[in-house]
Design an enzyme around this catalytic site. Structure first.
Site, mmCIF file in Angstrom:
data_model
loop_
_atom_site.group_PDB
_atom_site.id
_atom_site.type_symbol
_atom_site.label_atom_id
_atom_site.label_comp_id
_atom_site.label_asym_id
_atom_site.label_seq_id
_atom_site.Cartn_x
_atom_site.Cartn_y
_atom_site.Cartn_z
ATOM 1 N N SER A 22 0.857 -1.173 0.265
ATOM 2 C CA SER A 22 0.068 0.107 -0.109
ATOM 3 C C SER A 22 0.986 1.188 0.087
ATOM 4 C CB SER A 22 -0.903 -0.342 0.962
ATOM 5 O OG SER A 22 -0.328 -0.272 2.745
ATOM 6 N N GLU A 50 11.203 -8.388 -4.314
ATOM 7 C CA GLU A 50 11.339 -7.284 -3.716
ATOM 8 C C GLU A 50 13.056 -7.554 -3.541
ATOM 9 O OE1 GLU A 50 7.164 -6.015 -0.945
ATOM 10 O OE2 GLU A 50 9.017 -7.015 -0.632
ATOM 11 N N ALA A 64 7.945 -2.089 4.212
ATOM 12 C CA ALA A 64 8.043 -2.760 4.784
ATOM 13 C C ALA A 64 7.275 -3.159 5.900
ATOM 14 C CB ALA A 64 9.492 -2.142 5.236
ATOM 15 N N ASP A 65 7.264 -4.088 6.476
ATOM 16 C CA ASP A 65 6.618 -4.919 7.875
ATOM 17 C C ASP A 65 7.207 -3.862 9.532
ATOM 18 O OD1 ASP A 65 4.671 -5.814 6.246
ATOM 19 O OD2 ASP A 65 6.022 -7.269 5.204
ATOM 20 N N LYS A 82 5.919 0.638 11.942
ATOM 21 C CA LYS A 82 6.750 -0.379 11.582
ATOM 22 C C LYS A 82 7.956 -0.025 12.044
ATOM 23 C CE LYS A 82 3.655 -1.005 7.997
ATOM 24 N NZ LYS A 82 3.833 -1.429 6.595
ATOM 25 N N ASP A 124 10.763 0.945 -1.935
ATOM 26 C CA ASP A 124 10.193 -0.261 -1.099
ATOM 27 C C ASP A 124 9.346 0.435 0.309
ATOM 28 O OD1 ASP A 124 7.635 -2.354 -1.403
ATOM 29 O OD2 ASP A 124 9.752 -3.708 -1.584
HETATM 30 C C1 5RP Z 1 4.388 -7.072 0.671
HETATM 31 C C2 5RP Z 1 5.895 -6.039 1.125
HETATM 32 C C3 5RP Z 1 5.701 -4.553 1.727
HETATM 33 O O1 5RP Z 1 6.377 -3.785 1.106
HETATM 34 C C4 5RP Z 1 5.338 -4.486 3.429
HETATM 35 O O2 5RP Z 1 3.857 -5.506 3.397
HETATM 36 C C5 5RP Z 1 3.978 -3.055 3.391
HETATM 37 O O3 5RP Z 1 3.358 -3.228 2.825
HETATM 38 P P1 5RP Z 1 2.425 -2.116 2.751
HETATM 39 O O4 5RP Z 1 2.992 -0.586 2.982
HETATM 40 O O5 5RP Z 1 0.957 -2.306 2.877
HETATM 41 O O6 5RP Z 1 2.077 -1.384 4.881
HETATM 42 O O7 5RP Z 1 6.677 -6.408 2.012
HETATM 43 O O8 5RP Z 1 5.615 -8.167 0.528
#
Ligand code: 5RP
Length: 233
Positions: free
Chosen positions: A41, A114, A94-95, A132, A92
């Protein structure tokens, strides 16, 4: 794109950090640069905001079919990674991120592409909302991409490493594999060691620890604005 009035507070932070990342990226690229685009997202906000500057973008590579489709819908060129010589910057989400900018990624099951895109990129800019940010990785279950026939074997090996593996039902990755989410690994330290150990299990494609190749820069969306954090050793 969703109007700002209907955004949740978390999505508003994601959008703010995505806007900061667009400004940062535009300062890094020239008319030949290829931009690596992540998945999720926060990456989607980045794609939509980047599209406003598409005349300045030579091309992109995407870490998932979903992101590639979104880029193409905006009319932004998407290349196969094998067709490009260099990726100037990879952006990108991250979680989780710790202060070393070691990450857990793969909540969206795109971790392998990724990790490949991050490996190629000269610079890896991670964008995330403040939720995060953690002292130690591992509260978010660690995603592991696995060749389907190796699922039970890999799960048994993950138990030996102290984890609690859970098969992610109904998910097939862009590479045709399955995902095992490993719970109860917190605190993961040292993250590089666990990343290597899990990757050495036969049948594992890769795991969602980004410690051997952490982010170079993290932009974190907080109530007080966007913080830019650089990796410390
Ligand atoms: C997808 C990922 C995403 O970067 C991670 O899950 C974060 O997602 P979001 O931006 O929706 O919080 O690693 O594989």
């Amino acid at each position: 794109m969703t109007s700002d009035r209907t955004l949740s507070p978390q999505d508003a932070l994601k959008k703010a950090v995505a806007q900061a990342a667009v400004d940062y990226t535009l300062n890094k690229i020239d008319d030949k640069s290829i931009i690596g685009i992540g998945t999720g997202s926060t990456a989607n906000f980045f794609i939509d905001l980047l599209a406003e500057h598409k005349a300045k973008i030579a091309g992109t590579v995407a870490s998932s079919e979903a992101s590639a489709n979104r880029l193409k819908q905006h009319g932004i060129p998407v290349y196969d990674l094998n067709a490009v010589d260099e990726v100037t910057i990879y952006v990108d989400g991250a979680d989780e991120s710790n202060p070393h900018l070691e990450l857990i990624k793969g909540g969206g099951a795109a971790l392998t592409r990724e990790k490949i895109t991050a490996a190629v990129a000269k610079e890896f800019l991670c964008i995330a909302d403040g939720s995060k940010w953690v002292d130690h990785l591992g509260t978010f279950p660690l995603p592991v991409e696995v060749i389907p026939m190796a699922r039970s074997h890999v799960a048994r090996e993950l138990v030996k490493l102290g984890g609690d593996p859970v098969y992610r039902q109904g998910v097939i990755t862009d590479n045709g594999n399955v995902i095992i989410d490993v719970h109860h690994l917190h605190p993961i330290s040292p993250a590089r060691e666990l990343e290597e150990k899990i990757n050495n299990i036969t049948g594992v494609v890769t795991n969602g620890l980004f410690a051997l190749r952490p982010a170079d820069v993290l932009m974190l969306g907080t109530e007080d604005g966007v913080e830019t954090i650089y990796a410390t050793d």
